[in-house]
Scaffold this motif. Structure first.
Motif, mmCIF file in Angstrom:
data_model
loop_
_atom_site.group_PDB
_atom_site.id
_atom_site.type_symbol
_atom_site.label_atom_id
_atom_site.label_comp_id
_atom_site.label_asym_id
_atom_site.label_seq_id
_atom_site.Cartn_x
_atom_site.Cartn_y
_atom_site.Cartn_z
ATOM 1 N N SER A 17 -1.504 8.971 -6.243
ATOM 2 C CA SER A 17 -1.664 7.923 -7.099
ATOM 3 C C SER A 17 -2.817 8.470 -8.112
ATOM 4 C CB SER A 17 -1.886 6.654 -6.587
ATOM 5 O OG SER A 17 -0.716 6.248 -5.850
ATOM 6 N N ALA A 18 -4.095 8.722 -7.433
ATOM 7 C CA ALA A 18 -5.356 9.062 -8.289
ATOM 8 C C ALA A 18 -4.974 10.429 -9.190
ATOM 9 C CB ALA A 18 -6.403 9.276 -7.563
ATOM 10 N N VAL A 19 -4.118 11.292 -8.527
ATOM 11 C CA VAL A 19 -4.199 12.683 -9.121
ATOM 12 C C VAL A 19 -2.931 12.395 -10.258
ATOM 13 C CG1 VAL A 19 -3.099 14.812 -9.015
ATOM 14 C CG2 VAL A 19 -4.458 13.972 -7.123
ATOM 15 N N SER A 20 -2.089 11.676 -10.164
ATOM 16 C CA SER A 20 -1.098 11.329 -11.380
ATOM 17 C C SER A 20 -1.720 10.593 -12.233
ATOM 18 C CB SER A 20 -0.024 10.438 -10.588
ATOM 19 O OG SER A 20 0.928 11.006 -9.645
ATOM 20 N N TYR A 120 15.211 -3.116 -5.791
ATOM 21 C CA TYR A 120 15.474 -2.435 -4.466
ATOM 22 C C TYR A 120 14.274 -2.119 -3.596
ATOM 23 C CZ TYR A 120 17.507 0.028 -0.359
ATOM 24 O OH TYR A 120 17.987 0.458 0.805
ATOM 25 N N LEU A 121 13.459 -1.196 -4.565
ATOM 26 C CA LEU A 121 12.437 -0.741 -3.911
ATOM 27 C C LEU A 121 11.294 -1.998 -3.849
ATOM 28 C CD1 LEU A 121 10.387 1.898 -3.669
ATOM 29 C CD2 LEU A 121 9.494 1.472 -5.979
ATOM 30 N N ILE A 122 11.185 -2.925 -4.555
ATOM 31 C CA ILE A 122 10.355 -3.996 -4.146
ATOM 32 C C ILE A 122 10.971 -4.951 -2.658
ATOM 33 C CG2 ILE A 122 9.539 -6.341 -4.788
ATOM 34 C CD1 ILE A 122 9.729 -5.387 -7.889
ATOM 35 N N TRP A 123 12.284 -4.927 -2.728
ATOM 36 C CA TRP A 123 12.720 -5.627 -1.456
ATOM 37 C C TRP A 123 12.375 -4.639 -0.300
ATOM 38 C CZ3 TRP A 123 16.754 -3.457 1.943
ATOM 39 C CH2 TRP A 123 17.203 -4.461 2.652
ATOM 40 N N PHE A 124 12.385 -3.335 -0.590
ATOM 41 C CA PHE A 124 12.301 -2.175 0.502
ATOM 42 C C PHE A 124 10.679 -2.561 0.955
ATOM 43 C CE2 PHE A 124 10.477 1.879 1.503
ATOM 44 C CZ PHE A 124 11.239 2.079 2.793
ATOM 45 N N CYS A 125 9.726 -2.838 0.172
ATOM 46 C CA CYS A 125 8.234 -2.954 0.393
ATOM 47 C C CYS A 125 8.171 -4.152 1.183
ATOM 48 C CB CYS A 125 7.595 -2.771 -0.874
ATOM 49 S SG CYS A 125 7.500 -1.094 -1.731
ATOM 50 N N VAL A 126 8.856 -5.465 0.829
ATOM 51 C CA VAL A 126 8.705 -6.628 1.412
ATOM 52 C C VAL A 126 9.280 -6.621 2.667
ATOM 53 C CG1 VAL A 126 9.630 -8.902 1.222
ATOM 54 C CG2 VAL A 126 8.678 -7.885 -0.970
ATOM 55 N N ALA A 134 3.240 4.325 0.558
ATOM 56 C CA ALA A 134 4.048 5.123 -0.071
ATOM 57 C C ALA A 134 5.107 4.825 -0.998
ATOM 58 C CB ALA A 134 4.970 5.651 1.105
ATOM 59 N N ALA A 135 5.604 3.705 -1.130
ATOM 60 C CA ALA A 135 6.118 3.193 -2.453
ATOM 61 C C ALA A 135 5.426 3.023 -3.749
ATOM 62 C CB ALA A 135 7.026 1.800 -2.021
ATOM 63 N N SER A 136 4.193 2.602 -3.309
ATOM 64 C CA SER A 136 3.328 2.722 -4.512
ATOM 65 C C SER A 136 2.963 4.188 -5.031
ATOM 66 C CB SER A 136 1.980 1.906 -4.201
ATOM 67 O OG SER A 136 2.199 0.694 -3.704
ATOM 68 N N ALA A 137 2.838 4.969 -4.148
ATOM 69 C CA ALA A 137 2.672 6.554 -4.516
ATOM 70 C C ALA A 137 3.866 6.820 -5.421
ATOM 71 C CB ALA A 137 2.198 7.255 -3.316
ATOM 72 N N LEU A 138 5.074 6.377 -5.038
ATOM 73 C CA LEU A 138 6.248 7.122 -5.647
ATOM 74 C C LEU A 138 6.186 6.526 -7.196
ATOM 75 C CD1 LEU A 138 8.973 8.026 -5.646
ATOM 76 C CD2 LEU A 138 9.844 5.808 -4.798
ATOM 77 N N ILE A 139 5.991 5.137 -7.303
ATOM 78 C CA ILE A 139 5.850 4.420 -8.488
ATOM 79 C C ILE A 139 4.866 5.170 -9.589
ATOM 80 C CG2 ILE A 139 5.286 2.404 -10.050
ATOM 81 C CD1 ILE A 139 8.225 2.513 -8.790
ATOM 82 N N ALA A 140 3.744 5.518 -8.939
ATOM 83 C CA ALA A 140 2.773 6.048 -9.425
ATOM 84 C C ALA A 140 3.020 7.484 -9.861
ATOM 85 C CB ALA A 140 1.243 6.292 -8.612
ATOM 86 N N CYS A 141 3.490 8.513 -9.119
ATOM 87 C CA CYS A 141 4.045 9.625 -9.549
ATOM 88 C C CYS A 141 5.102 9.469 -10.644
ATOM 89 C CB CYS A 141 4.603 10.447 -8.242
ATOM 90 S SG CYS A 141 3.197 10.694 -6.993
ATOM 91 N N LEU A 142 5.881 8.593 -10.926
ATOM 92 C CA LEU A 142 6.746 8.631 -11.641
ATOM 93 C C LEU A 142 6.361 8.179 -13.132
ATOM 94 C CD1 LEU A 142 9.733 6.713 -9.632
ATOM 95 C CD2 LEU A 142 9.780 8.855 -10.789
ATOM 96 N N ILE A 143 5.364 7.244 -13.008
ATOM 97 C CA ILE A 143 4.976 6.607 -14.413
ATOM 98 C C ILE A 143 3.394 7.058 -14.843
ATOM 99 C CG2 ILE A 143 4.352 4.271 -15.432
ATOM 100 C CD1 ILE A 143 6.488 3.094 -13.834
ATOM 101 N N LEU A 144 2.633 7.254 -13.886
ATOM 102 C CA LEU A 144 1.116 7.548 -14.148
ATOM 103 C C LEU A 144 0.906 8.661 -15.048
ATOM 104 C CD1 LEU A 144 -1.038 5.828 -11.449
ATOM 105 C CD2 LEU A 144 -0.230 4.985 -13.664
ATOM 106 N N PRO A 145 1.690 9.805 -14.608
ATOM 107 C CA PRO A 145 1.506 10.900 -15.839
ATOM 108 C C PRO A 145 1.865 10.461 -17.227
ATOM 109 C CG PRO A 145 2.687 11.557 -13.774
ATOM 110 C CD PRO A 145 2.738 9.983 -13.771
ATOM 111 N N TYR A 146 2.209 9.359 -17.316
ATOM 112 C CA TYR A 146 2.237 8.916 -18.859
ATOM 113 C C TYR A 146 1.190 8.049 -19.393
ATOM 114 C CZ TYR A 146 7.107 11.021 -18.801
ATOM 115 O OH TYR A 146 8.139 11.685 -19.088
ATOM 116 N N ALA A 147 -0.002 8.131 -18.468
ATOM 117 C CA ALA A 147 -0.953 7.370 -18.675
ATOM 118 C C ALA A 147 -1.904 7.354 -20.106
ATOM 119 C CB ALA A 147 -2.085 7.373 -17.660
ATOM 120 N N TRP A 148 -1.695 8.848 -20.826
ATOM 121 C CA TRP A 148 -2.105 8.806 -21.931
ATOM 122 C C TRP A 148 -1.498 7.832 -23.036
ATOM 123 C CZ3 TRP A 148 1.252 10.164 -25.782
ATOM 124 C CH2 TRP A 148 2.547 10.564 -25.552
ATOM 125 N N VAL A 149 -0.462 7.370 -23.072
ATOM 126 C CA VAL A 149 0.236 6.735 -23.714
ATOM 127 C C VAL A 149 -0.768 5.226 -23.995
ATOM 128 C CG1 VAL A 149 2.105 5.296 -24.621
ATOM 129 C CG2 VAL A 149 2.555 7.350 -23.351
#
Length: 239
Positions: A17-20, A120-126, A134-149
């Motif tokens: 998450s931090a690297v993303s 479904y991802l939220i349900w999976f975490c619950v 791990a699920a949070s890291a998945l979301i981070a790797c998907l979205i955080l590389p666009y943090a410059w926006v």
């Protein structure tokens, strides 16, 4: 044994998450550092992602021998998936109805699929709290590389479409590639980005179930995909 204990203490998923976040936030600085422009892109602009991909591939090859635990903290043992004839008929009927609807309303249905994948991802975490990191890291790797926006100078120009685009941004690169392959403009095939993002999420959940090593390898792939897509999107914005 000491190495194994040390590896178990390393916060691998928060590190992703931090690297993303760092990649996304400093991406404009990287673009400026390469001294690139639209008419003359620097060779470094694509050499760095290429070497990052090669290093990630080498790491994934060595991953099976690294002292990372392979036990997955699923609460219950995996159950064999069984389908009755009735269930198969319902699935077949659903697919038969979805195909013509998808051909007519691709953006709507792909958007629903994307929202469903996030739900479904939220349900999976619950249902599986040990996998939340791990699920949070998945979301981070998907979205955080666009943090410059967030710090973009012309953010107000992107705001009207940002809320809709953010769902499909993680799959910007493969969607743009497939659009070019089929001879379509990216704006006309935005549904493809939504659909591919849903697929990325579902595959990510599957990888999380399979264990930490497969999850780490998949997170590397997702982060590289989002980072290169973010770079391409940034180049479009400053054009």
């Amino acid at each position: 044994m000491e190495i194994s204990k040390l590896a178990s203490r390393v916060p691998i998923f928060p590190l992703f998450s931090a690297v993303s976040l760092l990649v996304g936030w400093f991406l404009p600085g990287f673009y400026a550092w390469t001294d690139s422009d639209q008419s003359r892109p620097s060779p470094l602009l694509w050499k760095v992602p290429l070497w990052s991909a090669i290093a990630s591939a080498v790491f994934c090859v060595a991953l099976p021998w690294l002292p990372i635990g392979t036990k997955t903290p699923i609460d219950a043992p995996p159950k064999t998936m069984r389908f009755s004839v009735r269930s198969l008929l319902m699935i077949t009927a659903g697919v038969a109805v979805a195909i013509p609807l998808f051909a007519k309303f691709p953006l709507v249905l792909s958007g629903i699929a994307c929202v469903g994948a996030y739900a479904y991802l939220i349900w999976f975490c619950v249902r599986n709290p040990p996998h939340c990191m791990a699920a949070s890291a998945l979301i981070a790797c998907l979205i955080l590389p666009y943090a410059w926006v967030v710090g973009y100078d012309e953010l107000d120009r992107l705001l009207p479409t940002l809320a809709v685009m953010i769902a499909g941004m993680p799959a910007f690169l493969p969607a743009a590639f497939l659009s070019q392959l089929f001879g379509q403009h990216f704006q006309e095939s935005q549904w493809l980005a939504f659909l591919l993002t849903a697929v990325e999420l579902l595959i990510g959940i599957w990888m999380i179930r399979l264990g930490p090593k497969r999850t780490i390898a998949y997170l590397l792939l997702v982060m590289l995909n989002s980072a290169v897509g973010s770079l391409g999107f940034y180049m479009m914005c400053i054009a």
